[in-house]
Scaffold this active site. Structure first.
Site, PDB file in Angstrom:
ATOM      1  N   LYS A  75       1.046  -0.862  -0.032  1.00  0.00           N
ATOM      2  CA  LYS A  75       0.312   0.136  -0.009  1.00  0.00           C
ATOM      3  C   LYS A  75       1.000   1.627   0.072  1.00  0.00           C
ATOM      4  O   LYS A  75       1.793   1.611   0.729  1.00  0.00           O
ATOM      5  CB  LYS A  75      -0.930  -0.245   1.341  1.00  0.00           C
ATOM      6  CG  LYS A  75      -2.096   0.473   1.112  1.00  0.00           C
ATOM      7  CD  LYS A  75      -3.239   0.245   2.214  1.00  0.00           C
ATOM      8  CE  LYS A  75      -4.669   0.738   2.223  1.00  0.00           C
ATOM      9  NZ  LYS A  75      -5.004   0.461   3.821  1.00  0.00           N
TER      10      LYS A  75
HETATM   11  O1  G3P Z   1      -9.247   1.842   4.452  1.00  0.00           O
HETATM   12  C1  G3P Z   1      -8.953   3.118   5.077  1.00  0.00           C
HETATM   13  C2  G3P Z   1      -9.819   3.001   6.060  1.00  0.00           C
HETATM   14  O2  G3P Z   1      -9.211   2.352   7.361  1.00  0.00           O
HETATM   15  C3  G3P Z   1     -10.245   4.395   6.792  1.00  0.00           C
HETATM   16  O3  G3P Z   1     -11.519   4.704   7.705  1.00  0.00           O
HETATM   17  O4  G3P Z   1     -12.219   5.066   9.047  1.00  0.00           O
HETATM   18  O5  G3P Z   1      -9.997   5.960   9.609  1.00  0.00           O
HETATM   19  O6  G3P Z   1     -11.407   7.117   7.514  1.00  0.00           O
HETATM   20  P1  G3P Z   1     -11.222   5.569   8.432  1.00  0.00           P
END
Ligand code: G3P
Length: 217
Positions: A83
């Site tokens: 990633k």
């Molecule tokens: O895969 C990316 C994701 O984990 C981000 O999620 O909820 O931290 O915006 P969030």
């Protein structure tokens, strides 16, 4: 639509894997922090649990160092997707690593143009962050739809991985638009089965069944 689980919690991954619904896993530095585990050790464990793509994120910000980190992460297991962030250095690393045969997930995507150049750099996955756009009063799903149109217009093979999914409605919308993958926190994945009418209907069936006095086994 494929489901990836967005966590580095191996117990949660193992539980969901039993349902046969986990097509892959995504992690990021914040999820590694939350797990309290060593990145190489926990990622190796996840790769052994799930045969599909397991995203592990580089933390360098300069292309050469990202490539070195990506190569090290890719050695963990054949199902690693490296990633990288959507910066010019990240795109350079994406091109090199994908040319070498690694899967690459380009993350932190917030615009259609970013998704377009990631596809041109050979990304296996593009990760548009739906929830974080919604957080600032923009429309995360509009971005998924725009990327779908652009990728289909030019037959790009990069898979749209709807990320930063926060709710069951996000999952429905991403599937309706045609995202290839949704990466979903374990709690949201479990909530996909919930419906109050299912619970109410089941309670009625069980109450009536009891009145029959019958047994199946
Ligand atoms: O895969 C990316 C994701 O984990 C981000 O999620 O909820 O931290 O915006 P969030």
């Amino acid at each position: 639509m494929k489901f990836f689980v967005d966590t580095a919690d191996t117990a949660a991954i193992a539980e969901l894997a039993e349902l046969g619904m986990v097509d892959g896993v995504t992690t990021n530095p914040s999820l590694i922090l939350k797990s309290g585990r060593d990145i190489l050790e926990v990622t190796r464990e996840i790769c052994a649990l799930i045969p599909g793509p397991v995203s592990a994120e580089v933390v360098a910000t300069e292309a050469a160092a990202m490539i070195a980190e990506g190569r090290k992460l890719a050695k963990i297991a054949p199902n690693i997707a490296v990633k990288v962030p959507l910066t010019w250095d990240g795109l350079k690393a994406c091109k090199t690593l994908s040319d070498e045969g690694s899967m690459v997930n380009v993350t932190l995507c917030f615009s259609a143009n970013q998704a377009l150049i990631a596809a041109k750099a050979g990304a296996t996955f593009i990760s548009p962050f739906v929830g974080r756009l919604d957080d600032i009063n923009l429309d995360g799903m509009e971005l998924i739809a725009d990327i779908r149109t652009i990728y289909d217009n030019y037959d790009f093979k990069t898979q749209i991985l709807a990320a930063s999914i926060r709710s069951v409605n996000h999952v429905t919308e991403a599937a309706r638009i045609g995202a290839d993958v949704a990466t979903v926190p374990p709690g949201v994945l479990k909530a996909l089965a919930d419906h109050p009418l299912t619970e109410k209907g089941l309670a009625t069936f069980l109450a009536d069944w009891k009145k029959t006095g019958q047994k199946i086994l």
